[in-house]
Motif scaffolding. Structure first.
Motif, PDB file in Angstrom:
ATOM      1  N   GLU A   9       0.844  -1.194   0.000  1.00 51.72           N
ATOM      2  CA  GLU A   9       0.000   0.000   0.000  1.00 51.72           C
ATOM      3  C   GLU A   9       0.877   1.241   0.000  1.00 51.72           C
ATOM      4  OE1 GLU A   9      -3.980   1.283   2.152  1.00 51.72           O
ATOM      5  OE2 GLU A   9      -2.254   1.677   3.441  1.00 51.72           O
ATOM      6  N   LEU A  10       0.575   2.171  -0.907  1.00 50.57           N
ATOM      7  CA  LEU A  10       1.252   3.459  -0.956  1.00 50.57           C
ATOM      8  C   LEU A  10       0.242   4.538  -0.580  1.00 50.57           C
ATOM      9  CD1 LEU A  10       3.253   3.048  -4.279  1.00 50.57           C
ATOM     10  CD2 LEU A  10       4.137   2.906  -1.951  1.00 50.57           C
ATOM     11  N   ALA A  11       0.633   5.386   0.365  1.00 50.29           N
ATOM     12  CA  ALA A  11      -0.270   6.431   0.861  1.00 50.29           C
ATOM     13  C   ALA A  11       0.506   7.730   1.060  1.00 50.29           C
ATOM     14  CB  ALA A  11      -0.904   5.986   2.181  1.00 50.29           C
ATOM     15  N   GLU A  12      -0.227   8.837   1.202  1.00 47.85           N
ATOM     16  CA  GLU A  12       0.393  10.148   1.381  1.00 47.85           C
ATOM     17  C   GLU A  12       1.379  10.166   2.544  1.00 47.85           C
ATOM     18  OE1 GLU A  12      -2.912   9.739   0.987  1.00 47.85           O
ATOM     19  OE2 GLU A  12      -3.680  11.194  -0.458  1.00 47.85           O
ATOM     20  N   GLY A  13       1.047   9.474   3.622  1.00 47.45           N
ATOM     21  CA  GLY A  13       1.881   9.477   4.812  1.00 47.45           C
ATOM     22  C   GLY A  13       3.226   8.788   4.639  1.00 47.45           C
ATOM     23  N   ASP A  14       3.416   8.080   3.517  1.00 45.15           N
ATOM     24  CA  ASP A  14       4.692   7.412   3.255  1.00 45.15           C
ATOM     25  C   ASP A  14       5.748   8.374   2.721  1.00 45.15           C
ATOM     26  OD1 ASP A  14       3.436   5.004   3.902  1.00 45.15           O
ATOM     27  OD2 ASP A  14       2.957   4.557   1.806  1.00 45.15           O
ATOM     28  N   PHE A  15       5.334   9.568   2.301  1.00 40.84           N
ATOM     29  CA  PHE A  15       6.233  10.513   1.645  1.00 40.84           C
ATOM     30  C   PHE A  15       6.321  11.819   2.425  1.00 40.84           C
ATOM     31  CE2 PHE A  15       4.563   7.637  -1.499  1.00 40.84           C
ATOM     32  CZ  PHE A  15       5.679   7.286  -2.228  1.00 40.84           C
ATOM     33  N   ARG A  16       7.512  12.396   2.451  1.00 37.85           N
ATOM     34  CA  ARG A  16       7.738  13.679   3.129  1.00 37.85           C
ATOM     35  C   ARG A  16       8.699  14.525   2.299  1.00 37.85           C
ATOM     36  NH1 ARG A  16       4.131  12.564   6.210  1.00 37.85           N
ATOM     37  NH2 ARG A  16       4.157  12.457   8.450  1.00 37.85           N
ATOM     38  N   LEU A  17       8.455  15.819   2.291  1.00 39.15           N
ATOM     39  CA  LEU A  17       9.383  16.778   1.702  1.00 39.15           C
ATOM     40  C   LEU A  17       9.855  17.683   2.823  1.00 39.15           C
ATOM     41  CD1 LEU A  17      10.667  17.900  -0.927  1.00 39.15           C
ATOM     42  CD2 LEU A  17       8.793  19.552  -0.962  1.00 39.15           C
ATOM     43  N   LYS A  18      11.165  17.731   3.016  1.00 39.16           N
ATOM     44  CA  LYS A  18      11.742  18.614   4.032  1.00 39.16           C
ATOM     45  C   LYS A  18      12.315  19.829   3.315  1.00 39.16           C
ATOM     46  CE  LYS A  18      13.756  17.069   7.733  1.00 39.16           C
ATOM     47  NZ  LYS A  18      14.702  16.488   8.708  1.00 39.16           N
ATOM     48  N   ASP A  19      12.068  21.029   3.885  1.00 41.76           N
ATOM     49  CA  ASP A  19      12.615  22.239   3.276  1.00 41.76           C
ATOM     50  C   ASP A  19      13.898  22.668   3.985  1.00 41.76           C
ATOM     51  OD1 ASP A  19      11.932  23.787   5.565  1.00 41.76           O
ATOM     52  OD2 ASP A  19       9.984  24.326   4.718  1.00 41.76           O
ATOM     53  N   THR A  20      14.515  23.727   3.475  1.00 46.18           N
ATOM     54  CA  THR A  20      15.805  24.171   4.006  1.00 46.18           C
ATOM     55  C   THR A  20      15.700  24.732   5.413  1.00 46.18           C
ATOM     56  OG1 THR A  20      15.476  26.220   2.754  1.00 46.18           O
ATOM     57  CG2 THR A  20      16.942  24.567   1.785  1.00 46.18           C
ATOM     58  N   ASP A  21      14.497  24.999   5.893  1.00 48.26           N
ATOM     59  CA  ASP A  21      14.312  25.456   7.274  1.00 48.26           C
ATOM     60  C   ASP A  21      14.108  24.269   8.222  1.00 48.26           C
ATOM     61  OD1 ASP A  21      14.160  27.602   9.118  1.00 48.26           O
ATOM     62  OD2 ASP A  21      11.965  27.505   9.114  1.00 48.26           O
TER      63      ASP A  21
END
Length: 128
Positions: free
Chosen positions: A58-70
């Protein structure tokens, strides 16, 4: 870097491979069906995920994260799997195209994209 038009390297974790061939900073939706909040912008990624685990994944939104420079981390505001809204199962032996769209502040840049396969395995792409 990925955000400069180069494809990512393929990462394999727990019999699942993950590659990001395309990314778009300051992504805009066709016909402006979604508009970023004031002071924010969209960043989009097209990923290829191949499941060789021996079972459906199962692939879901919670499996992915984008971290920013802050250092702030966001979940996608939109995710699709082969054109269908997530969450979805990826059958064993199949490859799916995953579209991920994140909303981040205009004064920050993407620093890394991660995919958490399970509690022990995470694929992470860092941007220069």
């Amino acid at each position: 870097s990925l955000l400069d038009g180069q494809s990512s390297e393929e990462i394999e974790i727990s019999d699942t491979s993950f590659v990001v061939p395309v990314a778009a900073d300051r992504f805009e939706f066709t016909d402006q069906i979604w508009i970023a909040e004031e002071g924010e912008r969209f960043v989009a990624f097209l990923a290829q995920v191949t499941n060789e685990t021996g079972f459906d994944l199962e692939l879901a939104e919670g499996d992915f994260r984008l971290k920013d420079t802050d250092g702030d981390s966001q979940r996608p505001v939109f995710m699709s799997l082969d054109g269908l809204r997530a969450p979805r199962d990826l059958n064993d032996g199949n490859t799916a195209t995953v579209i991920l769209i994140f909303e981040i502040r205009t004064d920050e840049d993407p620093a890394s994209l991660s995919y958490k396969h399970d509690d022990l395995h995470t694929a992470k792409f860092e941007f220069e």
